[in-house]
Write an enzyme that holds these catalytic residues in place. Structure first.
Site, PDB file in Angstrom:
ATOM      1  N   LYS A  31       0.852  -7.249   7.066  1.00 10.81           N
ATOM      2  CA  LYS A  31       0.345  -7.768   8.931  1.00 10.81           C
ATOM      3  C   LYS A  31       0.833  -8.763   9.428  1.00 10.81           C
ATOM      4  O   LYS A  31       1.332  -9.718   9.169  1.00 10.81           O
ATOM      5  CB  LYS A  31      -1.319  -7.352   8.908  1.00 10.81           C
ATOM      6  CG  LYS A  31      -1.289  -6.181   8.536  1.00 10.81           C
ATOM      7  CD  LYS A  31      -3.404  -6.743   8.747  1.00 10.81           C
ATOM      8  CE  LYS A  31      -3.759  -4.734   8.082  1.00 10.81           C
ATOM      9  NZ  LYS A  31      -3.681  -3.978   9.120  1.00 10.81           N
ATOM     10  N   ARG A  47      -7.734   4.039   3.559  1.00  9.36           N
ATOM     11  CA  ARG A  47      -7.466   5.484   2.267  1.00  9.36           C
ATOM     12  C   ARG A  47      -7.162   5.719   0.981  1.00  9.36           C
ATOM     13  O   ARG A  47      -7.824   7.218   0.291  1.00  9.36           O
ATOM     14  CB  ARG A  47      -6.857   6.617   3.061  1.00  9.36           C
ATOM     15  CG  ARG A  47      -5.049   6.261   3.264  1.00  9.36           C
ATOM     16  CD  ARG A  47      -4.755   7.068   4.629  1.00  9.36           C
ATOM     17  NE  ARG A  47      -4.711   5.630   5.188  1.00  9.36           N
ATOM     18  CZ  ARG A  47      -4.258   6.328   6.548  1.00  9.36           C
ATOM     19  NH1 ARG A  47      -3.540   6.972   7.336  1.00  9.36           N
ATOM     20  NH2 ARG A  47      -4.632   5.072   7.999  1.00  9.36           N
TER      21      ARG A  47
HETATM   22  N1  BES Z   1      -8.058  -2.799   7.834  1.00  9.79           N
HETATM   23  C1  BES Z   1      -6.531  -2.435   8.489  1.00  9.79           C
HETATM   24  C2  BES Z   1      -7.669  -1.087   9.387  1.00  9.79           C
HETATM   25  C3  BES Z   1      -7.941  -2.242  10.773  1.00  9.79           C
HETATM   26  C4  BES Z   1      -7.013  -3.082  11.425  1.00  9.79           C
HETATM   27  C5  BES Z   1      -9.499  -2.784  11.077  1.00  9.79           C
HETATM   28  C6  BES Z   1      -7.406  -3.640  12.294  1.00  9.79           C
HETATM   29  C7  BES Z   1      -9.616  -3.566  11.750  1.00  9.79           C
HETATM   30  C8  BES Z   1      -8.796  -4.577  12.515  1.00  9.79           C
HETATM   31  C9  BES Z   1      -6.470  -0.814   7.912  1.00  9.79           C
HETATM   32  O1  BES Z   1      -6.156  -1.269   6.477  1.00  9.79           O
HETATM   33  C10 BES Z   1      -5.115  -0.800   8.478  1.00  9.79           C
HETATM   34  O2  BES Z   1      -4.109  -1.610   7.913  1.00  9.79           O
HETATM   35  N2  BES Z   1      -4.548   0.367   8.511  1.00  9.79           N
HETATM   36  C11 BES Z   1      -3.440   0.565   9.864  1.00  9.79           C
HETATM   37  C12 BES Z   1      -2.663   1.643   9.178  1.00  9.79           C
HETATM   38  C13 BES Z   1      -1.387   2.359   9.917  1.00  9.79           C
HETATM   39  C14 BES Z   1      -0.432   1.406   8.993  1.00  9.79           C
HETATM   40  C15 BES Z   1      -1.600   3.617   9.466  1.00  9.79           C
HETATM   41  C16 BES Z   1      -3.363   0.292  11.251  1.00  9.79           C
HETATM   42  O3  BES Z   1      -5.071   1.390  11.423  1.00  9.79           O
HETATM   43  O4  BES Z   1      -2.972  -0.222  11.601  1.00  9.79           O
HETATM   44 MN    MN Z   2      -4.377  -1.886   6.638  1.00  8.98          MN
END
Ligand code: BES
Ligand code: MN
Ligand code: ZN
Length: 503
Positions: free
Chosen positions: A284, A357
């Site tokens: 991230k 997921r």
């Molecule tokens: N845990 C994150 C989602 C999230 C993001 C929660 C910001 C709270 C604040 C999740 O695991 C994630 O990283 N999702 C990605 C999915 C994408 C890579 C398809 C997202 O939402 O950016």
């Molecule tokens: Mn994630």
């Protein structure tokens, strides 16, 4: 009757039938707004203090030029009266409210319960000690009292965060013993969820989180069973195991069962318990400092099942907590890897940051919920849910209108904000892979819905299934609002508690 009914993270809560103006408090918190012509108008609680002070409260506010905008606050000292300090919190203009004279007093501003409880909570949230008094009005109102009590929550594990010692709640009709025990247990569950979310990732890796769950289960009458990563691998849960394999503490699965009294089909909850989500190899670049929040779904499920354990319901509640830590290391799963899921499905990992997921899908199929009354997945799943609905509202995804309505009713009853997003099966087409049955990421457009489609693939046919994406409301990245603290909010606990009785 139990006098003390708040968990240790909150002020002691004391209901009383004495009028607000007669309570022995250090701070009395009341509300005020403006009437239709923009003139300062005191709500019933403020009026009571004003009368008892011989009009000194209103005079002091007018003298000080107090403008009662939403959540504006003003401390007023009233020398010569029994009140140490009065904290007046603004509820803004009267427009759009339930209007008309309150309690037959033409000078009174009538505010809705919702506005009053949020304003009171915002006032209480800023207090650092003493005996605090608020008025719940005529009948005991759980939502208002809960909001005020939870506004005294402080996470003080790492530095002192002083909270009020006691919260006195004046109301004409006192709650019964059973109502108090129910409230006390709800508060404890919300505080448990907040504490767990607030713990830094390094202090709640899968092992420590398992210990936390087992301890609370033991004291709440909840049965617990743990699957180690070896057991999960033996079961073929390549998704959950894969997500956790970059960590020194691999994935675990915890099942928490609160037995109901009616022997009917259970409510099955699946919680995303990513104790930290660095994104994995797809590291991230944003919000890394907040990613301890990624077990907020697990916290909501755990809070609900612990309450059901302490206060047995008709329906059995089973919560499956999928614990893992998503890191980038020498042993991490790689972008492009293909995982074999417990359900037999192969999944190409197009992005290691779409890990939730994968973990949830394996927990769903291990849960084997074919005979459940309803199956829910609860997860901080996508940033897209935050972009769509803002940070305070959860996204609800389901093909089942009845279950969706039940969930939304439960959220409304719990005072938590949730909104249903459309069910769009065509988005599932974007989850195709050239080498596996599925890809874990489809089109970037509408990711909250795409993720819901991925999960739906693993839900048993014929069972009402619903997914809650609480990426926004589980955790407050900003400043406190409406009494909701920064950090873990405990969002979802009360909605799920309400749902158990509505199914
Ligand atoms: N845990 C994150 C989602 C999230 C993001 C929660 C910001 C709270 C604040 C999740 O695991 C994630 O990283 N999702 C990605 C999915 C994408 C890579 C398809 C997202 O939402 O950016
Ligand atoms: Mn994630
Ligand atoms: Zn995540």
């Amino acid at each position: 009757m139990p006098r003390t009914l708040a968990p240790e993270q909150c002020a002691e809560l004391t209901p009383t039938s004495s009028p607000l103006a007669e309570l022995d408090a250090d701070v009395v918190v009341v509300t005020a707004g403006t009437d239709a012509s923009g003139v300062l108008a005191l709500a019933e609680d403020a009026l009571a203090i004003d009368r008892a002070s011989g009009g000194a409260l209103r005079a002091a506010l007018e003298r000080g030029g107090f403008r009662p905008a939403w959540a504006a606050q003003r401390f007023v000292n009233l020398p010569g009266t029994p009140f140490g300090a009065v904290l007046v919190v603004g509820t803004g203009p009267e427009g759009g409210r339930e209007t008309g004279p309150a309690g037959g007093d033409p000078g009174a501003l009538r505010v809705t319960l919702r506005e009053r409880r949020h304003a009171l909570a915002a006032g209480v949230a800023g207090l650092t000690g003493g005996r605090v008094a608020v008025c719940a009005g005529g009948a005991w109102d759980t939502l208002l009292v809960e909001a005020a009590a939870l506004a005294t929550y402080r996470f003080d594990r790492y530095s002192d965060r002083p909270r009020p010692a006691e919260l006195l709640v004046s109301c004409a009709r006192l709650p019964g013993e059973d109502e108090l025990a129910e409230l006390s247990s709800r508060l404890r569950s919300v505080c448990f969820a907040r504490d767990w979310v607030n713990l830094p990732g390094g202090h709640k890796r899968p092992e420590a989180s398992t210990a936390l769950l087992l301890e609370e289960a033991g004291s709440s009458g909840v049965e617990a069973r743990v699957w180690t990563t070896e057991e999960l691998a033996a079961l073929g849960a390549g998704g959950l195991v894969g997500v956790g394999q970059g960590s020194a503490e691999p994935a675990r699965l915890v099942r928490l069962t609160a037995r109901g009294t009616n022997g009917g089909p259970p409510l099955v909850l699946i919680g995303k318990g990513l104790t930290y989500d660095a994104g994995g190899v797809n590291l991230k670049t944003t919000w890394l400092e907040h990613m301890k929040l990624d077990m907020g779904g697990a916290a909501a499920c755990a809070g609900a099942v612990f309450h059901a354990g302490r206060r047995p319901r008709g329906r059995t509640v089973v919560a499956w907590i999928a614990l893992a830590e998503n890191l980038m290391s020498a042993t991490s799963y790689l972008t492009g890897d293909v995982l074999r899921m417990h359900a037999g499905t192969s999944v190409e990992v197009t992005n290691t940051d779409a890990e939730g997921r994968l973990a949830l899908a394996d927990a769903m199929s291990i849960a084997d919920a074919g005979n459940a009354a309803a199956l829910l997945t609860v997860a901080t799943l996508t940033g897209s849910a935050i972009m769509s609905l803002g940070p305070r509202t959860a996204a609800v995804h389901s093909a089942d209108d009845r279950l969706s309505a039940q969930l939304l009713d439960s959220a409304a009853a719990a005072g938590e904000s949730a909104w249903r997003l459309p069910h769009l099966p065509y988005l599932a087409e974007s989850l195709r892979s050239h080498i596996a049955d599925l890809s874990n990421v489809g089109t970037p457009q509408g990711q909250s819905m795409v993720a819901a489609e991925f999960l739906r693939h693993f839900a048993p046919a014929g069972v009402p299934y619903l997914h809650v994406d609480l990426a926004g409301p589980a955790y407050n990245m900003g400043e406190p609002y409406d009494g909701v603290p920064a950090g873990g909010t405990g969002y979802g606990v009360r909605t799920l508690i309400e749902l158990v009785d509505r199914l």
